[in-house]
Design a protein around this motif. Structure first.
Motif, PDB file in Angstrom:
ATOM      1  N   ALA A 590      91.043 128.319  -2.239  1.00 27.02           N
ATOM      2  CA  ALA A 590      90.790 129.445  -1.328  1.00 27.02           C
ATOM      3  C   ALA A 590      92.050 129.815  -0.570  1.00 27.02           C
ATOM      4  CB  ALA A 590      89.665 129.081  -0.361  1.00 27.02           C
ATOM      5  N   ARG A 591      92.784 128.791  -0.071  1.00 29.35           N
ATOM      6  CA  ARG A 591      94.028 129.099   0.646  1.00 29.35           C
ATOM      7  C   ARG A 591      95.039 129.792  -0.254  1.00 29.35           C
ATOM      8  NH1 ARG A 591      93.340 123.809   2.581  1.00 29.35           N
ATOM      9  NH2 ARG A 591      94.975 123.035   1.190  1.00 29.35           N
ATOM     10  N   GLN A 592      95.152 129.306  -1.494  1.00 31.24           N
ATOM     11  CA  GLN A 592      96.169 129.870  -2.379  1.00 31.24           C
ATOM     12  C   GLN A 592      95.808 131.277  -2.846  1.00 31.24           C
ATOM     13  OE1 GLN A 592      99.075 128.517  -2.743  1.00 31.24           O
ATOM     14  NE2 GLN A 592      98.360 126.877  -1.400  1.00 31.24           N
ATOM     15  N   THR A 593      94.510 131.522  -3.073  1.00 28.18           N
ATOM     16  CA  THR A 593      94.131 132.893  -3.463  1.00 28.18           C
ATOM     17  C   THR A 593      94.362 133.858  -2.309  1.00 28.18           C
ATOM     18  OG1 THR A 593      91.847 132.357  -2.870  1.00 28.18           O
ATOM     19  CG2 THR A 593      92.453 132.198  -5.200  1.00 28.18           C
ATOM     20  N   VAL A 780      88.923 129.731   9.059  1.00 24.67           N
ATOM     21  CA  VAL A 780      88.087 130.545   8.175  1.00 24.67           C
ATOM     22  C   VAL A 780      86.645 130.402   8.610  1.00 24.67           C
ATOM     23  CG1 VAL A 780      87.346 130.907   5.790  1.00 24.67           C
ATOM     24  CG2 VAL A 780      89.697 130.207   6.283  1.00 24.67           C
ATOM     25  N   LEU A 781      85.997 131.520   8.907  1.00 21.35           N
ATOM     26  CA  LEU A 781      84.594 131.479   9.334  1.00 21.35           C
ATOM     27  C   LEU A 781      83.706 131.079   8.177  1.00 21.35           C
ATOM     28  CD1 LEU A 781      84.475 134.721  11.475  1.00 21.35           C
ATOM     29  CD2 LEU A 781      84.678 132.372  12.262  1.00 21.35           C
ATOM     30  N   PRO A 782      82.775 130.185   8.394  1.00 20.73           N
ATOM     31  CA  PRO A 782      81.887 129.792   7.300  1.00 20.73           C
ATOM     32  C   PRO A 782      80.926 130.906   6.954  1.00 20.73           C
ATOM     33  CG  PRO A 782      81.171 128.793   9.362  1.00 20.73           C
ATOM     34  CD  PRO A 782      82.459 129.486   9.656  1.00 20.73           C
ATOM     35  N   VAL A 783      80.471 130.837   5.738  1.00 18.82           N
ATOM     36  CA  VAL A 783      79.467 131.821   5.311  1.00 18.82           C
ATOM     37  C   VAL A 783      78.211 131.586   6.129  1.00 18.82           C
ATOM     38  CG1 VAL A 783      78.100 132.634   3.363  1.00 18.82           C
ATOM     39  CG2 VAL A 783      80.445 131.865   3.011  1.00 18.82           C
ATOM     40  N   VAL A 893      89.752 138.782  -3.733  1.00 17.44           N
ATOM     41  CA  VAL A 893      88.953 138.927  -2.524  1.00 17.44           C
ATOM     42  C   VAL A 893      88.381 137.565  -2.152  1.00 17.44           C
ATOM     43  CG1 VAL A 893      86.897 139.541  -3.856  1.00 17.44           C
ATOM     44  CG2 VAL A 893      87.055 140.192  -1.458  1.00 17.44           C
ATOM     45  N   ALA A 894      88.322 137.282  -0.863  1.00 16.25           N
ATOM     46  CA  ALA A 894      87.780 135.996  -0.396  1.00 16.25           C
ATOM     47  C   ALA A 894      86.283 135.973  -0.665  1.00 16.25           C
ATOM     48  CB  ALA A 894      88.060 135.813   1.081  1.00 16.25           C
ATOM     49  N   PRO A 895      85.785 134.959  -1.374  1.00 17.37           N
ATOM     50  CA  PRO A 895      84.337 134.910  -1.669  1.00 17.37           C
ATOM     51  C   PRO A 895      83.467 135.007  -0.423  1.00 17.37           C
ATOM     52  CG  PRO A 895      85.513 133.337  -3.030  1.00 17.37           C
ATOM     53  CD  PRO A 895      86.503 133.877  -2.063  1.00 17.37           C
ATOM     54  N   ILE A 899      80.500 137.865  -0.154  1.00 15.19           N
ATOM     55  CA  ILE A 899      79.095 137.474  -0.041  1.00 15.19           C
ATOM     56  C   ILE A 899      78.508 137.964   1.278  1.00 15.19           C
ATOM     57  CG2 ILE A 899      77.571 135.474   0.172  1.00 15.19           C
ATOM     58  CD1 ILE A 899      79.450 134.037  -1.809  1.00 15.19           C
ATOM     59  N   ALA A 900      79.304 137.877   2.360  1.00  8.12           N
ATOM     60  CA  ALA A 900      78.813 138.381   3.643  1.00  8.12           C
ATOM     61  C   ALA A 900      78.491 139.864   3.567  1.00  8.12           C
ATOM     62  CB  ALA A 900      79.841 138.107   4.732  1.00  8.12           C
ATOM     63  N   LEU A 901      79.354 140.639   2.872  1.00  8.13           N
ATOM     64  CA  LEU A 901      79.093 142.072   2.722  1.00  8.13           C
ATOM     65  C   LEU A 901      77.817 142.318   1.918  1.00  8.13           C
ATOM     66  CD1 LEU A 901      79.939 145.091   2.840  1.00  8.13           C
ATOM     67  CD2 LEU A 901      81.191 144.682   0.717  1.00  8.13           C
ATOM     68  N   LEU A 902      77.643 141.589   0.798  1.00  9.29           N
ATOM     69  CA  LEU A 902      76.489 141.823  -0.071  1.00  9.29           C
ATOM     70  C   LEU A 902      75.184 141.425   0.622  1.00  9.29           C
ATOM     71  CD1 LEU A 902      77.891 140.679  -3.544  1.00  9.29           C
ATOM     72  CD2 LEU A 902      77.925 142.945  -2.488  1.00  9.29           C
ATOM     73  N   ARG A 903      75.236 140.430   1.519  1.00  6.76           N
ATOM     74  CA  ARG A 903      74.028 140.073   2.262  1.00  6.76           C
ATOM     75  C   ARG A 903      73.567 141.212   3.156  1.00  6.76           C
ATOM     76  NH1 ARG A 903      72.676 134.744   2.043  1.00  6.76           N
ATOM     77  NH2 ARG A 903      74.295 133.264   1.393  1.00  6.76           N
ATOM     78  N   GLU A 904      74.522 142.003   3.637  1.00  2.00           N
ATOM     79  CA  GLU A 904      74.174 143.081   4.567  1.00  2.00           C
ATOM     80  C   GLU A 904      73.625 144.315   3.861  1.00  2.00           C
ATOM     81  OE1 GLU A 904      77.695 143.839   6.744  1.00  2.00           O
ATOM     82  OE2 GLU A 904      77.728 141.874   7.758  1.00  2.00           O
TER      83      GLU A 904
END
Length: 916
Positions: A590-593, A780-783, A893-895, A899-904
């Motif tokens: 995640a950090r490297q991406t 990084v905020l958790p999902v 894109v950060a997963p 995922i947070a966007l798709l939940r909304e």
């Protein structure tokens, strides 16, 4: 001495300095300044105490100052000059107070000196001595200017001044010895105290001001030049022995006193040379007397000499009658009328009469034609004197110039042709003499540089303003080579200025013309304007350099984050990984991406990279934590080399205001270099410490090391250590260059240190610390927890791995996912089973993402459209929104963010607005 200080006798205190004196003075000043620059860094180095040094030094100083004062006193009595009187008293004062200093110096001639006192006595006398001598020099300089310029010496000035000087020095000694217990402390043992250095700094400022006043003195004499050198040595002495040293008997103490001795010796040497010159003048006067006596003997030989001259010589009396004619004159007379010499004189009777009357004449012309042969003669005449007051006769010289006249006519024709060629050549033609004065300036020179010939001719070529200030040194060297070295031809390429200020690139072809004796007559310069050619070449070089820098930067910056991702892929193939190890790998990926996303944002703008304008995204960073994380990403390479790593990081957090991505690149490059260039089984050390308000981080290794000449060059782009190129493992050689650039963008510095090849190397980074933040940035905020994603999603991407991995991620969150690898297949799947959300790549075969989004946006119910693409420009984002996309993300894109966007996204789409 030809071209030396004694090239000709001069008056030291009256004559201006010649070029030879100025050259010697400049060389001496340069040597003094060079010695000072070398000695200043080591001024505080302690040296053994040399008991014999001070007596020898002070005795020599006292003697030289007394002799200098006595020699100046001789000039004072000769010139009756107030300025010289002040200067002579200054050297008398210096000699006296130097003696007092020697007699009160503790431990020199006695435990408490000869005159008593305490250690502060000699220190205070030394300070007063160095404060007052510049004032005498200032008085000398000022009294030679303004209202006091040329002021005569007042009666009894020297007697009264000498008496007052002796009394003043005696008073200083009396106060310094009897009042020693009350003197403020300047030294403590052999260590000088801050008060001493403060007073010395003031004296240094005063001395520099007096040096400036001496330089500005006008009119300048030879004495002024060497007094300027002496004041410069005085400034260096104060700096070494009073300001930059740390106490008695260190390097500054000894070196400064040697500079002080030179202060007196320079002026003494100049005065001694002046006395030598005085003897030379007396000798010349004596020789003139001898020559006058010999003149009468030479007159008896004059007649014989005249008869042997190649020119015709006639001597006439007051009546104009020829009283003597040499053989050449007799032969010339045969070409004239029958009366011979008399007929020849009749043709020039008027100028001959002027010569008899006391006025010389030159170049009167007479001609003769005999048997068709034309002869031309030049006639000159001058009066002869039997004594200083009475004219006796005149001498007439006749020169047959027939051949020269014909040669002159041919030369004139050739010059006309040459002049025509010069005026019509496409090259600028400039002719200048040994004094650098322009004598020829053709029409092309007027067009090229803008000055008309009338303004250019007669001016110095280096003063007209056509030499570019950046190339002035190069042009001066070229001119000196032509004038002084015997070079007959020189080509140079340099920049020039036009009259309106434009810069030109020109090639100069310079030829020196000399006479039979080898003396320079003129310099002929042909100037070709190559500005357009140089501009084209410069543009090509810049374009090529920008291309290389861009390609190298792109390759290198993409390789850094890909290395740990590749390592993670290798680790995931293992079947025995612990859950916590898998979590660590996921966090690292995640950090490297995220790092790759940031790098791609920077690398998309080619113009920013080529101009070196990479934007820093600064946050508060715990440098110790960043070092540990960077070390973790580099551990596969370190473990592959079987290296031992020592981590010496300060316990306290050290916060810096920096871009964590760029600092990660810096330390990753340093660790990677250390691992690559260290043989297997070697040792690495990472460290971090605080120094005042700065953090010092270092990466050390026991590897191949660096040669001394590589310590600076190792940071240049594309440079690799030649002896270790086999260990480079395919690198482009720009990692350290990028590291240096990023550190300097942060306002820090980076440097390398090594004891030599095979001795390992250490790279150190210095960064300024900042205050600790209230909340540590970068978390990084958790999902967010909640229900499963639970939506039907269409994923379309022609990159199979990207599509399948994203589908796997969405399914793990509870979604049902359809996967397509081109636009047409995605449309077909959507028609078979409409999706609530469509995540689409833009660059797909058969039908691209923009076209597919335009079709899906017309459906009812309309799916929520998300673009996930490698295109990140503003134009790309605008095109996506115009095609119907609701969101646009740039890969990777950060997963959690996706995922947070798709939940909304709501389960049911909003009803479309009514038309019309």
């Amino acid at each position: 001495m030809r071209d030396g200080v004694l090239a000709e006798p001069i008056d030291l205190v009256r004559h201006p300095p010649g070029s030879a004196q100025l050259r010697w003075a400049v060389m001496v000043l340069a040597a003094l300044a060079l010695g000072f620059a070398v000695l200043v860094p080591a001024a505080g180095v302690p040296l053994p105490r040399a008991p014999e040094f001070l007596p020898i030094y002070l005795s020599t100083l006292i003697a030289s100052n007394f002799v200098t004062g006595i020699l100046l006193l001789g000039h004072v009595h000769t010139r009756r000059s107030l300025a010289l009187g002040i200067l002579a008293l200054g050297y008398l004062f210096t000699a006296l107070i130097a003696g007092a200093h020697m007699l009160t110096f503790h431990g020199l001639l006695g435990d408490r000196g000869v005159l008593g006192g305490n250690p502060q006595t000699a220190a205070w006398l030394h300070a007063i001595w160095h404060a007052l001598y510049p004032l005498f020099v200032l008085g000398y300089s000022r009294s030679a200017r303004g209202r006091l310029a040329g002021a005569p010496l007042p009666p009894h000035f020297m007697r009264i001044g000498a008496l007052l000087t002796v009394l003043f020095v005696s008073l200083l000694v009396l106060v310094g010895t009897t009042g020693a217990p009350y003197l403020p402390r300047l030294i403590d043992g052999t260590r000088t105290l801050p008060l001493y250095h403060g007073i010395s700094a003031g004296i240094l400022v005063l001395s520099i001001y007096v040096l400036y006043a001496t330089v500005q003195k006008r009119p300048r004499t030879v004495l002024d030049v060497w007094l300027t050198v002496a004041m410069a040595a005085w400034v260096f002495e104060v700096g070494l022995s009073c300001v930059f040293n740390t106490g008695l008997f260190d390097l500054g103490f000894y070196a400064g006193r040697l500079y002080g001795l030179s202060t007196s010796l320079f002026v003494l040497g100049a005065l001694a040379i002046d006395n030598i010159a005085l003897h030379a003048r007396l000798h010349a006067t004596f020789q003139e007397m001898i020559e006058t006596r010999a003149h009468a003997q030479w007159q008896s030989l004059l007649g014989t000499v005249l008869r042997q001259l190649p020119d015709g010589v006639l001597i006439v009396d007051r009546e104009g009658r020829c009283v003597m004619a040499n053989d050449q004159a007799t032969q010339m007379a045969r070409h004239f009328a029958a009366d011979g010499v008399g007929g020849m004189l009749d043709l020039v009777r008027e100028p001959v009469a002027r010569a008899i009357g006391g006025r010389a004449f030159h170049d009167a012309m007479i001609e003769s034609v005999q048997e068709g042969a034309r002869r031309v003669y030049a006639v000159s005449g001058a009066p002869l004197r039997e004594s200083a007051a009475e004219l006796a006769a005149a001498v007439i010289v006749i020169d047959d110039i027939s051949e020269r006249t014909e040669a002159s006519a041919a030369l004139a024709r050739a010059l006309d042709q040459t002049r025509y060629l010069i005026e019509n050549t496409p090259l600028a033609v400039i002719e200048w003499n040994r004094d650098l004065v322009i004598t020829l300036w053709n029409r092309r020179a007027e067009e090229l540089f803008g000055w008309p010939a009338a303004d250019a001719i007669g001016r110095r070529i280096d003063r007209i303003g056509m030499i570019h200030e950046g190339d002035a040194g190069q042009v001066d060297a070229m001119i000196a080579r032509l004038i002084d070295s015997g070079t007959r031809y020189a080509k140079s390429a340099n920049r020039n200025r036009t009259r309106d200020g434009r810069a030109l690139c020109c090639e100069w072809y310079n030829s020196v013309l000399v006479d039979e004796a080898g003396a320079i007559q003129t310099v002929f310069s042909l100037v070709l304007d190559v500005s357009e050619r140089e501009a084209a070449m410069h543009s090509l070089r810049e374009a090529d350099g920008r291309k290389d820098v861009y390609i190298a930067t792109l390759a290198h910056e993409l390789r850094n984050p890909l290395a740990p991702i590749a390592n993670a892929a290798s680790l995931l193939r293992s079947k025995s990984l612990a859950p916590e190890r898998i979590a660590w790998i996921a966090a690292m990926v995640a950090r490297q991406t995220d790092q790759m996303a940031r790098l791609l944002d920077d690398l998309l703008d080619v113009s920013r990279i080529s101009r070196g304008k990479i934007e820093l995204r600064r946050v508060r960073v715990d440098l110790g934590r960043l070092l540990r994380e960077t070390l973790q990403t580099s551990m596969p390479l370190i473990e592959a080399g079987r290296h031992q790593v020592a981590l010496r990081v300060a316990d306290e957090p050290l916060w810096v205001d920096a871009d964590p991505l760029r600092l990660t690149q810096v330390f990753a490059n340093l660790i990677t270099n250390a691992a690559k260039y260290t043989p297997p089984g070697g040792g690495l050390e990472l460290g971090l410490r605080r120094e005042d308000d700065q953090a010092i981080a270092w990466v050390a290794d026991s590897g191949v090391g660096l040669a001394p000449d590589m310590l600076e060059r190792v940071f240049d782009p594309f440079v690799q250590a030649g002896s270790a190129s086999h260990l480079a493992q395919g690198g482009l050689g720009i990692g350290l260059s990028l590291a240096k650039g990023f550190v300097e963008l942060h306002g820090g510095s980076i440097w390398a240190d090594s004891d030599g090849p095979g001795r390992g190397a250490t790279f150190l980074v210095r960064l300024r610390l900042c205050d600790e933040p209230v909340v540590a940035p970068g978390d990084v905020l958790p999902v967010p927890d909640g229900a499963a994603l639970g939506k039907h999603i269409l994923v379309a991407d022609d990159n199979v791995d990207a599509a399948e991995s994203l589908a796997w991620l969405l399914r793990s969150e509870g979604a049902t996912v359809m996967v397509a690898h081109d636009g047409a297949e995605a449309l077909r799947l959507h028609r078979e089973r409409p999706a609530r959300i469509a995540v689409l790549d833009l660059g797909m075969p058969h039908m691209d993402g923009l076209e597919l989004a335009g079709i899906l946006a017309q459906d009812a119910p309309r799916p929520y459209l998300v673009a996930v693409t490698g295109r990140g420009r503003k134009e790309d984002r605008a095109a996506s929104l115009a095609a119907g996309f609701d969101e646009h993300f740039t890969k990777p894109v950060a997963p959690p963010q996706l995922i947070a966007l798709l939940r909304e996204v709501p389960e049911a789409p909003e009803a479309p607005a009514a038309a019309g």
